[in-house]
Design a protein around this motif. Structure first.
Motif, PDB file in Angstrom:
ATOM      1  N   LEU A   9       0.731  -1.070   0.172  1.00  0.00           N
ATOM      2  CA  LEU A   9      -0.280   0.173  -0.225  1.00  0.00           C
ATOM      3  C   LEU A   9       1.083   1.041  -0.121  1.00  0.00           C
ATOM      4  O   LEU A   9       0.571   2.051  -0.880  1.00  0.00           O
ATOM      5  N   ALA A  10       2.320   1.323   0.938  1.00  0.00           N
ATOM      6  CA  ALA A  10       2.708   2.199   0.668  1.00  0.00           C
ATOM      7  C   ALA A  10       3.442   2.410  -0.440  1.00  0.00           C
ATOM      8  O   ALA A  10       3.636   3.589  -0.552  1.00  0.00           O
ATOM      9  N   ALA A  11       3.345   1.026  -1.055  1.00  0.00           N
ATOM     10  CA  ALA A  11       4.965   1.483  -2.283  1.00  0.00           C
ATOM     11  C   ALA A  11       3.877   2.369  -3.725  1.00  0.00           C
ATOM     12  O   ALA A  11       4.230   2.358  -4.303  1.00  0.00           O
ATOM     13  N   LEU A  12       2.674   1.853  -3.341  1.00  0.00           N
ATOM     14  CA  LEU A  12       1.816   2.358  -4.305  1.00  0.00           C
ATOM     15  C   LEU A  12       2.082   4.104  -3.883  1.00  0.00           C
ATOM     16  O   LEU A  12       1.314   5.013  -5.443  1.00  0.00           O
ATOM     17  N   ARG A  13       2.038   4.066  -3.162  1.00  0.00           N
ATOM     18  CA  ARG A  13       1.603   5.522  -2.877  1.00  0.00           C
ATOM     19  C   ARG A  13       3.255   6.307  -2.576  1.00  0.00           C
ATOM     20  O   ARG A  13       3.481   7.596  -2.641  1.00  0.00           O
ATOM     21  N   ASN A  14       3.631   5.789  -2.957  1.00  0.00           N
ATOM     22  CA  ASN A  14       5.515   6.334  -3.495  1.00  0.00           C
ATOM     23  C   ASN A  14       6.453   7.068  -2.266  1.00  0.00           C
ATOM     24  O   ASN A  14       6.479   7.974  -1.687  1.00  0.00           O
ATOM     25  N   ASP A  15       5.107   5.890  -0.853  1.00  0.00           N
ATOM     26  CA  ASP A  15       5.933   6.450   0.083  1.00  0.00           C
ATOM     27  C   ASP A  15       7.249   5.730   0.731  1.00  0.00           C
ATOM     28  O   ASP A  15       7.657   5.456   2.165  1.00  0.00           O
ATOM     29  N   LEU A  16       8.007   5.261   0.055  1.00  0.00           N
ATOM     30  CA  LEU A  16       8.950   4.310   0.536  1.00  0.00           C
ATOM     31  C   LEU A  16      10.264   4.593   0.214  1.00  0.00           C
ATOM     32  O   LEU A  16      11.370   4.061  -0.105  1.00  0.00           O
TER      33      LEU A  16
END
Length: 198
Positions: free
Chosen positions: A39-46
């Motif tokens: 979920l975090a990767a999909l939102r470019n939060d990693l």
């Protein structure tokens, strides 16, 4: 890396040798960790990720496996030793820090991803200490809480904002004597929070 592959890799990690009931040391299941991280990767939060109360490292190591610069913070030296061993066994780099989250000073953190103690035990720091630090050090937070925590979370983090809430099945493995089942599935809530830093 696909989500199922990440989950299977994280399943191999060593857990708590002697989990503390007082500290509410419940390992984050690999399936839940993989769900949060994707979920975090999909939102470019990693980008640069910090796992507060990282335990044996599942979320921090998972983030590193997905290409994040990962930091894991834990007060329990035995859990931290296991986390370091887990990262080494998978050949990933995580900056592990032994610290009390209430006194933690970190800069350059894009996202905190955490499974904090829920505060069921009086001696536990509870989720408030973790939420306070997460808001202070990061722009985004992914955090797990008891089902039905929305009103508390929304009020506690104001003026920061809950962007999304997901219900996630959490397979809780037997780890304490009072547990009557080998696995009990409970529903937890994953909150995605954005912080308004000045």
């Amino acid at each position: 890396m696909k989500k199922k592959q990440l989950e299977m890799t994280l399943e191999r990690l060593e857990g708590f040798s002697e989990p503390s009931f007082i500290r509410e040391q419940y390992a984050t299941p690999a399936s839940v960790a993989a769900e949060i991280l994707f979920l975090a990767a999909l939102r470019n939060d990693l980008g640069t990720v910090c796992d507060l109360g990282c335990g044996t490292g599942v979320l921090a190591i998972g983030a590193a496996l997905m290409g994040a610069r990962a930091v894991g913070v834990e007060i329990d030296k035995d859990a931290l030793a296991t986390a370091r061993k887990n990262a080494e066994n998978l050949g990933v780099h995580v900056d592990f820090i032994r610290a009390d989250v209430r006194k933690l000073e970190l800069e350059g953190i894009d996202t905190v991803i955490m499974n904090p103690p829920f505060g069921a035990q009086k001696a536990s720091e509870g989720d408030r200490a973790f939420l306070s630090t997460a808001q202070r050090i990061a722009r985004n937070i992914y955090t797990l809480h008891n089902r039905g925590s929305h009103d508390f979370i929304k009020k506690y983090i104001f003026p920061n904002v809950v962007q999304e809430v997901y219900c996630i099945p959490f397979p809780l493995k037997r780890c304490f004597e009072f547990h009557s089942k080998d696995i009990k599935v409970i529903e937890v809530e994953l909150y995605r929070i954005t912080c308004q830093h000045s």
